[in-house]
Design an enzyme around this catalytic site. Structure first.
Site, PDB file in Angstrom:
ATOM      1  N   ALA A  11      -0.848  -5.936   5.626  1.00  0.00           N
ATOM      2  CA  ALA A  11      -2.175  -5.725   5.059  1.00  0.00           C
ATOM      3  C   ALA A  11      -3.050  -4.969   6.047  1.00  0.00           C
ATOM      4  CB  ALA A  11      -2.814  -7.070   4.708  1.00  0.00           C
ATOM      5  N   ARG A  12      -3.788  -3.982   5.556  1.00  0.00           N
ATOM      6  CA  ARG A  12      -4.729  -3.187   6.351  1.00  0.00           C
ATOM      7  C   ARG A  12      -4.063  -2.505   7.545  1.00  0.00           C
ATOM      8  NH1 ARG A  12      -8.671  -2.356   2.828  1.00  0.00           N
ATOM      9  NH2 ARG A  12      -9.649  -4.268   2.106  1.00  0.00           N
ATOM     10  N   SER A  13      -2.819  -2.088   7.332  1.00  0.00           N
ATOM     11  CA  SER A  13      -2.080  -1.438   8.415  1.00  0.00           C
ATOM     12  C   SER A  13      -2.240   0.077   8.424  1.00  0.00           C
ATOM     13  CB  SER A  13      -0.597  -1.789   8.312  1.00  0.00           C
ATOM     14  OG  SER A  13      -0.058  -1.278   7.101  1.00  0.00           O
ATOM     15  N   GLY A  14      -2.893   0.646   7.413  1.00  0.00           N
ATOM     16  CA  GLY A  14      -3.071   2.087   7.324  1.00  0.00           C
ATOM     17  C   GLY A  14      -2.138   2.762   6.337  1.00  0.00           C
ATOM     18  N   THR A  35      -1.460   0.629  -9.647  1.00  0.00           N
ATOM     19  CA  THR A  35      -0.798  -0.510 -10.293  1.00  0.00           C
ATOM     20  C   THR A  35      -1.688  -1.749 -10.310  1.00  0.00           C
ATOM     21  OG1 THR A  35       0.243  -1.203  -8.226  1.00  0.00           O
ATOM     22  CG2 THR A  35       1.489   0.324  -9.629  1.00  0.00           C
ATOM     23  N   HIS A  50     -10.912   1.937  -2.460  1.00  0.00           N
ATOM     24  CA  HIS A  50      -9.873   2.972  -2.504  1.00  0.00           C
ATOM     25  C   HIS A  50     -10.362   4.203  -3.274  1.00  0.00           C
ATOM     26  CE1 HIS A  50      -5.926   1.285  -1.009  1.00  0.00           C
ATOM     27  NE2 HIS A  50      -6.761   0.280  -0.816  1.00  0.00           N
ATOM     28  N   ASP A  83       0.403   3.358  -5.670  1.00  0.00           N
ATOM     29  CA  ASP A  83      -0.171   2.331  -4.805  1.00  0.00           C
ATOM     30  C   ASP A  83      -0.511   1.124  -5.669  1.00  0.00           C
ATOM     31  OD1 ASP A  83      -1.231   1.038  -2.621  1.00  0.00           O
ATOM     32  OD2 ASP A  83      -2.765   2.531  -2.198  1.00  0.00           O
TER      33      ASP A  83
END
Length: 174
Positions: A11-14, A35, A50, A83
């Site tokens: 999560a939130r890794s880029g 999705t 996003h 995504d």
């Protein structure tokens, strides 16, 4: 650009930022295949974040269940960004769909795509064993889905703290 790319990480890794850059690189335009479903305010805020990051060079398709159909519909033009696969898997599992059959359809469809496609997915199996059956089934299903899609893709990246590491293709002998 490779024809098909899988980007995984925590999560939130880029992951999504990298995927967006890669998808836009060939033509400056891309199709975002979303999705996610906004079932609560927190998820609606994530989706809005996003969307705010993307500009007019993006066309959006919403495909919470029919990812194969969205890929078929959007093929032949600009690159696509999916995504994300783990949300798609969640939708399938909670909707009582046969996720294995859908995963097989996805992998089969991927080999026939003409336009590039970038997939984002989450690496969910690196933590503790979940305490309930559904969570364990999801963790296992996500691992199997990620392996299947990774095998079918030309390239795989792992994102860690905002830095991508290319894991496929690589130079190891196996």
């Amino acid at each position: 650009m490779e024809k098909s790319i899988l980007i995984t990480g925590g999560a939130r890794s880029g992951k999504s930022t990298l995927a967006e850059r890669l998808a836009l690189k060939p033509t400056g335009r891309a199709i975002y295949i979303a999705t996610a479903e906004a079932f609560d305010d927190e998820m609606a805020a994530r989706i809005a974040e996003h969307q705010a990051r993307r500009g007019p060079e993006w066309r959006n398709l919403h495909a919470p269940l029919d990812l194969v159909g969205a890929l078929a519909q959007s093929d032949g033009g600009d690159p696509r960004l999916v995504d994300c696969l783990t949300l798609w898997l969640t939708n399938l599992m909670l909707g009582g769909q046969d996720w294995r059959a859908e995963a097989d359809r996805l992998v089969t469809t991927l080999s026939a795509q003409e336009a590039p496609v970038v997939f984002v997915t989450n690496e969910v199996g690196a933590g503790i064993v979940p305490e309930n059956r559904l969570a364990r089934e999801f963790r296992d299903a996500a691992g199997w889905l990620n392996q299947s899609v990774a095998q079918a893709c030309d390239a795989v990246y792992l994102c860690v703290a905002g830095y991508p590491v290319k894991v496929k293709p690589n130079d190891h002998p196996l």
